[in-house]
Every structure is written in structure tokens, then in C-alpha cells.
Design a protein around this motif. Structure first.
Motif, short mmCIF file in Angstrom:
data_model
loop_
_atom_site.label_atom_id
_atom_site.label_comp_id
_atom_site.label_asym_id
_atom_site.label_seq_id
_atom_site.Cartn_x
_atom_site.Cartn_y
_atom_site.Cartn_z
N SER A 142 17.01 -16.84 5.89
CA SER A 142 17.97 -17.83 6.40
C SER A 142 18.15 -18.99 5.43
O SER A 142 19.27 -19.43 5.17
N LYS A 143 17.04 -19.47 4.90
CA LYS A 143 17.10 -20.60 3.97
C LYS A 143 17.84 -20.22 2.69
O LYS A 143 18.66 -20.99 2.19
N THR A 146 21.53 -20.35 3.10
CA THR A 146 22.12 -21.69 3.06
C THR A 146 22.33 -22.17 1.63
O THR A 146 23.15 -23.05 1.38
#
Length: 191
Positions: A142-143, A146
Motif C-alpha cells: 500500500s505504501k 502511494t
């Protein structure tokens, strides 16, 4: 003609058993008309040799900031390598390297090139089932999203441990097809 024709690709190779697939991946990139330079972690050399990768890519393989065999050699400039690239593909991408990417850890040449890259970054995870499913790994995915990094999804299948499940690195032809499709989608006359 492939959308990879004329592209400059850095292939980042980390220390996973799937590293053996990078020989085929390099061949596919070159066949598509791309120029490939390989940056590997020092531990990746235990899985696939720099000699094999340099022979197939027709370029020197980089794994450290300096050439330990030649004190007078120029250092491997991570910024210059990163700026050279049109695409950065990390395959296999281990849980260890992905976590370091997500947290800005810079303890080897591959990570220094990653942190200096201005081009699109693709990564193909490769790890065992439990590692892939671990909440910290999912948080890492997820990071990285981003940051604009693009995941080439791992597949379901037999893993090096003997377990069967998610975590197997995508096959080289699937990696190339994924990148070609992703690049084609952004072309102005697509569709």
C-alpha cells in the motif's frame, strides 16, 4: 513493434530464488528492443551470476558503489544510473527490499538507484505465502502504491518452500506483457 523498443531499462535483481528467471526476462526486454542495465543486491549474486546477466544484457552488472577489484575504477554513480533509465523494474522483489523501499532505507546500490529514480518503477514481488500475506508486507504494498510504484502481481502456484499459494513471481513473459500494456494505456492514440 513493442512499446519497449528504444527504452532504457534498469533491472533490479534481489536475493530470491526467482532470480533465475531474470535471465529470460533480460532476453525478452532485449528482444523487444530495449537496452538493459542490471543492478543487483550483493546477496542476489548467490542466486544468479553477474556474468550470466552481463552476457545477456551486453552491459556491465552493478552490485556495489565501487569496484572492489580495481581501486582506481570510477565509482558506480547511483544518480547517473537512475537518470539514465526510462523504466526501473525490480524482479524479483523480496519482502526485505520492498520494506526498505517503503521506508527509505538505503543500504545498497539498488536501493540508492531506486531512491534517485525519476522514471516509473515496476516491481514483481516474490516471496513465500506467509510472507506475502503478512500484514506488514500488505502495508508495504500500500505504501509503495502511494509513491507511484506499480506492482506486477505475484501469482498463485508452487513456491520454493513446497507450499502452494500466492507469492510466486510472475513469469517473465507476463512481466513484459504487463509493462507493455501499462505503457500502451497511457499513449495518446490508445483505443
Amino acid at each position: 513493434m513493442s512499446v519497449l523498443s528504444g527504452k532504457k531499462i534498469i533491472l533490479g535483481v534481489t536475493a530470491g530464488i526467482a532470480a533465475y528467471k531474470t535471465t529470460y526476462l533480460i532476453r525478452l526486454f532485449v528482444k523487444a528492443g530495449a537496452e538493459v542495465k542490471v543492478v543487483m543486491t550483493p546477496s542476489a549474486k548467490e542466486f544468479v551470476t553477474p556474468l550470466s546477466l552481463s552476457t545477456l544484457s551486453k552491459n556491465e552488472v552493478h552490485s556495489s558503489f565501487t569496484n572492489e577489484e580495481d581501486e582506481n575504477a570510477q565509482w558506480n554513480n547511483h544518480v547517473a544510473l537512475a537518470l539514465w533509465a526510462d523504466l526501473f523494474v525490480i524482479a524479483p522483489a523480496t519482502a526485505n527490499t520492498l520494506s526498505k523501499m517503503a521506508h527509505g532505507t538505503c543500504d545498497n546500490l539498488l536501493l540508492a538507484v531506486y531512491l534517485s529514480a525519476k522514471c516509473p518503477v515496476y516491481y514483481a514481488p516474490a516471496m513465500d505465502l506467509d510472507m506475502y500475506q503478512h500484514p506488514s508486507t500488505q502495508e508495504t504494498f500500500s505504501k509503495l502504491a502511494t509513491f507511484g510504484n506499480i506492482q506486477i502481481p505475484a501469482t498463485h502456484g508452487e513456491l520454493a518452500s513446497g507450499l502452494v499459494g500466492q507469492g510466486r513471481m510472475a513469469e517473465p513473459d507476463a512481466i513484459v506483457a504487463f509493462i507493455e500494456q501499462d505503457l500502451s494505456a497511457s499513449l495518446p492514440l490508445n483505443g
